[in-house]
Scaffold this motif. Structure first.
Motif, PDB file in Angstrom:
ATOM      1  N   SER A 132       0.839  -1.204   0.000  1.00 38.60           N
ATOM      2  CA  SER A 132       0.000   0.000   0.000  1.00 38.60           C
ATOM      3  C   SER A 132       0.875   1.254   0.000  1.00 38.60           C
ATOM      4  CB  SER A 132      -0.934   0.002   1.218  1.00 38.60           C
ATOM      5  OG  SER A 132      -0.179  -0.165   2.421  1.00 38.60           O
ATOM      6  N   PRO A 133       1.569   1.500  -1.098  1.00 35.17           N
ATOM      7  CA  PRO A 133       2.489   2.641  -1.159  1.00 35.17           C
ATOM      8  C   PRO A 133       1.768   3.987  -1.145  1.00 35.17           C
ATOM      9  CG  PRO A 133       2.276   1.630  -3.317  1.00 35.17           C
ATOM     10  CD  PRO A 133       1.541   0.746  -2.364  1.00 35.17           C
ATOM     11  N   PHE A 186      -1.043   2.640  -5.332  1.00 34.03           N
ATOM     12  CA  PHE A 186      -0.515   3.920  -4.850  1.00 34.03           C
ATOM     13  C   PHE A 186      -1.631   4.906  -4.517  1.00 34.03           C
ATOM     14  CE2 PHE A 186       3.415   2.482  -6.713  1.00 34.03           C
ATOM     15  CZ  PHE A 186       4.422   3.202  -6.064  1.00 34.03           C
ATOM     16  N   LYS A 187      -1.364   5.743  -3.528  1.00 27.11           N
ATOM     17  CA  LYS A 187      -2.153   6.944  -3.269  1.00 27.11           C
ATOM     18  C   LYS A 187      -1.150   8.099  -3.271  1.00 27.11           C
ATOM     19  CE  LYS A 187      -5.779   4.386  -2.646  1.00 27.11           C
ATOM     20  NZ  LYS A 187      -6.800   4.284  -3.717  1.00 27.11           N
ATOM     21  N   ASP A 223      -6.693   4.273   3.548  1.00 32.02           N
ATOM     22  CA  ASP A 223      -6.898   2.874   3.179  1.00 32.02           C
ATOM     23  C   ASP A 223      -6.979   2.739   1.664  1.00 32.02           C
ATOM     24  OD1 ASP A 223      -9.475   3.618   2.360  1.00 32.02           O
ATOM     25  OD2 ASP A 223     -10.377   3.003   4.259  1.00 32.02           O
ATOM     26  N   GLU A 224      -7.276   1.537   1.207  1.00 31.43           N
ATOM     27  CA  GLU A 224      -7.268   1.270  -0.236  1.00 31.43           C
ATOM     28  C   GLU A 224      -8.324   2.058  -0.992  1.00 31.43           C
ATOM     29  OE1 GLU A 224     -10.045  -2.785   0.089  1.00 31.43           O
ATOM     30  OE2 GLU A 224      -7.957  -2.885  -0.580  1.00 31.43           O
ATOM     31  N   ASN A 225      -9.326   2.554  -0.272  1.00 30.90           N
ATOM     32  CA  ASN A 225     -10.386   3.344  -0.911  1.00 30.90           C
ATOM     33  C   ASN A 225     -10.120   4.851  -0.833  1.00 30.90           C
ATOM     34  OD1 ASN A 225     -12.033   1.034  -1.532  1.00 30.90           O
ATOM     35  ND2 ASN A 225     -12.578   0.948   0.642  1.00 30.90           N
ATOM     36  N   GLY A 226      -8.954   5.209  -0.301  1.00 29.49           N
ATOM     37  CA  GLY A 226      -8.622   6.615  -0.165  1.00 29.49           C
ATOM     38  C   GLY A 226      -8.397   7.293  -1.506  1.00 29.49           C
TER      39      GLY A 226
END
Length: 245
Positions: A132-133, A186-187, A223-226
């Motif tokens: 989760s980079p 990535f976010k 999180d992954e939904n960000g």
């Protein structure tokens, strides 16, 4: 344990961000242009109970320094989960568009814009090894072209021909980077910690470093939904914190 690198973290907002992330259980590489300065800061932090913090020498204007830091992280951790591009300079004042020298403007861009690109590109392969980079580029409200063109904005008359454009360019680069990495976990966002009382502005800002760091962390540890490719500002009163570009 997640690993984070924060550039320019031996003082002010960067240092407070390192402290708060350490308290959350992350391993923090505290980036400092001068290793001795960074190690002195880490020693003091450890004496005050902070764990999992290590000073690392990184000058964002020096490619050799960046590569050396990358190799240290690679050898010790094998990956990097979070990159917070915090290092920045204000530059020589006054910064009028009519009189600021090109060399002075280039110097600001070298750190605030090209430095971020150098660090990001160098560490990208280590970030890709993370599940989760996250990449958070620390910007400023002065980088918003929309707000700068709004006479009702409270900082409308604060203009800086080097610093402001360097952050606008950083914002634009972040949009492109986020787009290119959109199919990966990535976010990538730009985060304005707000007008904060630091050495950077002779402690003229109304905000605290604690609030600034907390805001950075809030929009980094998503999180992954960000969201990705977004511009957040601690000076925006809206609950979302989303700033106009």
């Amino acid at each position: 344990m997640k690993t984070v690198l924060i550039t320019g973290a031996n003082r002010s907002i960067g240092l407070e961000t390192a402290k708060q992330l350490s308290e959350k259980g992350l391993f923090v590489y505290l980036g400092s242009r001068n290793l001795e300065n960074g190690e002195n800061v880490v020693k003091e932090l450890q004496e005050n109970g902070f764990q999992n913090i290590k000073a690392i020498e990184i000058d964002v204007t020096n490619p050799e320094s960046i590569t050396k830091a990358k190799n240290i992280v690679k050898n010790e951790q094998g990956k990097l989960d979070i990159l917070i591009n915090n290092a920045g300079i204000l530059g020589v004042n006054p910064q009028t568009a009519a009189e600021a020298s090109v060399n002075d403007i280039k110097e600001v861009f070298e750190t605030n814009f090209f430095g971020v690109i150098n660090v990001t590109q160098t560490f990208l392969d280590l970030l890709k090894k993370s599940d989760s980079p996250r990449i958070s580029n620390i910007t400023s409200g002065l980088g918003s072209l929309t707000l700068h063109n709004d006479p009702t904005w409270k900082y409308y008359h604060v203009k800086a021909a080097a610093y402001g454009p360097s952050k606008s360019a950083l914002n634009a680069y972040t949009i492109v980077l986020a787009y290119e990495l959109r199919e990966l976990p990535f976010k990538v966002n730009v985060i304005d910690p707000g007008y904060t009382a630091t050495d950077f502005n002779h402690h003229s800002g109304p905000g605290s470093v604690e609030s600034a760091a907390s805001f950075i962390i809030k929009h980094t540890l998503t999180d992954e939904n960000g969201p990705t490719g977004q511009y957040f500002s601690n000076d925006i009163e809206d609950e979302s914190g989303i700033s106009p570009w």
